[in-house]
Design an enzyme around this catalytic site. Structure first.
Site, PDB file in Angstrom:
ATOM      1  N   TYR A  53       0.940  -1.154  -0.164  1.00 14.04           N
ATOM      2  CA  TYR A  53       0.484   0.006   0.305  1.00 14.04           C
ATOM      3  C   TYR A  53       0.739   0.957   0.389  1.00 14.04           C
ATOM      4  CZ  TYR A  53      -4.066  -3.121   1.330  1.00 14.04           C
ATOM      5  OH  TYR A  53      -5.459  -3.603   1.514  1.00 14.04           O
ATOM      6  N   PRO A 208     -17.359  -3.159   1.183  1.00 10.57           N
ATOM      7  CA  PRO A 208     -18.260  -3.254   1.755  1.00 10.57           C
ATOM      8  C   PRO A 208     -19.546  -2.657   0.994  1.00 10.57           C
ATOM      9  CG  PRO A 208     -16.736  -2.163   3.317  1.00 10.57           C
ATOM     10  CD  PRO A 208     -15.860  -2.434   2.150  1.00 10.57           C
ATOM     11  N   LEU A 209     -18.720  -1.296   0.693  1.00  8.27           N
ATOM     12  CA  LEU A 209     -19.771  -0.635  -0.062  1.00  8.27           C
ATOM     13  C   LEU A 209     -19.328  -0.789  -1.784  1.00  8.27           C
ATOM     14  CD1 LEU A 209     -19.454   3.031   1.604  1.00  8.27           C
ATOM     15  CD2 LEU A 209     -21.032   0.522   2.122  1.00  8.27           C
ATOM     16  N   GLY A 212     -18.038   1.663  -3.842  1.00  6.76           N
ATOM     17  CA  GLY A 212     -19.144   3.082  -3.616  1.00  6.76           C
ATOM     18  C   GLY A 212     -20.182   3.446  -4.579  1.00  6.76           C
ATOM     19  N   LEU A 214     -22.589   1.377  -3.405  1.00  8.58           N
ATOM     20  CA  LEU A 214     -23.278   1.460  -2.031  1.00  8.58           C
ATOM     21  C   LEU A 214     -23.453   2.156  -1.418  1.00  8.58           C
ATOM     22  CD1 LEU A 214     -23.449  -2.800  -1.633  1.00  8.58           C
ATOM     23  CD2 LEU A 214     -24.787  -1.620  -2.815  1.00  8.58           C
ATOM     24  N   GLY A 215     -22.846   3.724  -1.417  1.00  8.72           N
ATOM     25  CA  GLY A 215     -23.020   4.358  -0.918  1.00  8.72           C
ATOM     26  C   GLY A 215     -24.120   5.773  -0.986  1.00  8.72           C
ATOM     27  N   GLY A 216     -24.734   4.665  -2.072  1.00  7.47           N
ATOM     28  CA  GLY A 216     -25.956   6.598  -2.188  1.00  7.47           C
ATOM     29  C   GLY A 216     -25.426   7.384  -3.632  1.00  7.47           C
TER      30      GLY A 216
END
Length: 326
Positions: A53, A208-209, A212, A214-216
């Site tokens: 990273y 998890p999103l 992005g 699934l984050g609106g």
């Protein structure tokens, strides 16, 4: 903050995992340090990173300088990874005994610590036999340089291979598997989750999103805001899942829920999930993640989510192999 034990171990970890992949390339060192302080302030004790990273180990170095401020290491369950190439010379990647030794020493040096709590294989290595991999890890454990071992991006078959090889050596083996898992990608429910449950391996979902989406994301676009979704995957994922995302955001609006909160809450409710990795850019986003613990996932809501994002397989309402067989 809620806590659970990591897999079949006695190690207590927070049910939200602070992801650090953006530390350096997208988040300044000062802001990264502030985020780690804020995470501790909210009771998050589980931090995840990797030796690749930031490029040239930059992210690990940023974490190391934060740990050096004092009073932080003993409060942190520190997880890092190896596998990816760290140079152009042979044996500077993968899971040979030689690279296991060199990679661990380099991560310890950058992190400024004498041990790694959870050392994870970033990918399966099909070229190196498990006898060699486990022998290399056993040496690190005997030296007190690593406490627990985990995997990432393994299939269920790979988990079985790893654990059976470890069992034959009377070694603890894997205690965690880090997998891509979210409402839009439930593929691991077919074999990774059952294998992890069987072997007592905690599952740590990444993305998890779903980059992005699934984050609106659609609501943000309609407001003219810059929607955060990874350039490498977000636009293509949104194109592929747009009807589902539209239905998902409509469901969240009807229920008065923040899409990101619901996506995290759903993962937290899944059997075998230790906790998802979150990657906040600001302290406000970090604090917002805690709202997931307050979401009431009633039966009707779960059924609606299954309708929008069906379980994998033609018979997805059943466990594997019935999910894809008779």
């Amino acid at each position: 903050m809620e806590y659970t034990t990591l897999g079949r171990t006695g190690l207590s970890v927070s049910r939200l995992v602070l992801g650090t992949m953006n530390f350096g390339p997208h988040t300044t060192e000062a802001d990264s340090h502030a985020l780690m302080d804020a995470a501790h302030g909210h009771g998050i004790n589980f931090f995840d990173t990797a030796n690749t990273y930031g490029g040239d180990g930059l992210t690990e170095e940023i974490i190391g300088r934060w740990l050096a401020k004092g009073g932080r290491r003993e409060k942190t369950v520190l997880a890092t990874k190896l596998y990816g190439s760290t140079g152009d010379w042979p044996n500077e990647g993968r899971l040979s005994a030689l690279n296991v030794r060199h990679a661990a020493e380099a991560s310890l040096r950058r992190l400024g610590t004498d041990h790694i709590d959870l050392y994870q294989m970033h990918h399966v290595d099909r070229q190196t036999p498990w006898e060699e991999i486990w022998e290399g890890f056993e040496v690190l454990r005997q030296q007190g340089k690593v406490l627990y071992f985990g995997s990432s991006n393994f299939a269920g078959w790979h988990l079985a291979q790893a654990q059976e090889a470890a069992k034959s050596r009377h070694f603890l083996g894997l205690v965690a598997e880090q997998s891509l898992y979210n409402l839009a990608n439930r593929f691991i429910e077919l074999d990774v989750l059952p294998a992890a449950k069987h072997y007592g391996i905690g599952v740590i979902p990444w993305s998890p999103l779903s980059s992005g989406i699934l984050g609106g994301v659609l609501a943000k676009i309609s407001r003219g805001e810059s929607a955060r979704h990874d350039a490498w995957a977000g636009p293509e994922l949104l194109r592929r899942h747009r009807p589902q995302v539209e239905a998902y955001e409509a469901l969240c609006e009807r229920r008065g829920l923040n899409p990101a909160d619901l996506a995290l809450a759903w993962l937290l409710s899944r059997e075998g999930v230790t906790g998802p990795i979150i990657g906040p850019r600001t302290a406000e986003q970090l604090a917002g993640s805690l709202r997931a613990f307050d979401v009431d996932l009633d039966g009707d809501l779960l059924a609606e989510l299954d309708t929008i994002f069906p379980p994998p397989g033609p018979n997805g309402d059943k466990p594997a192999p019935e999910a894809y067989s008779w």
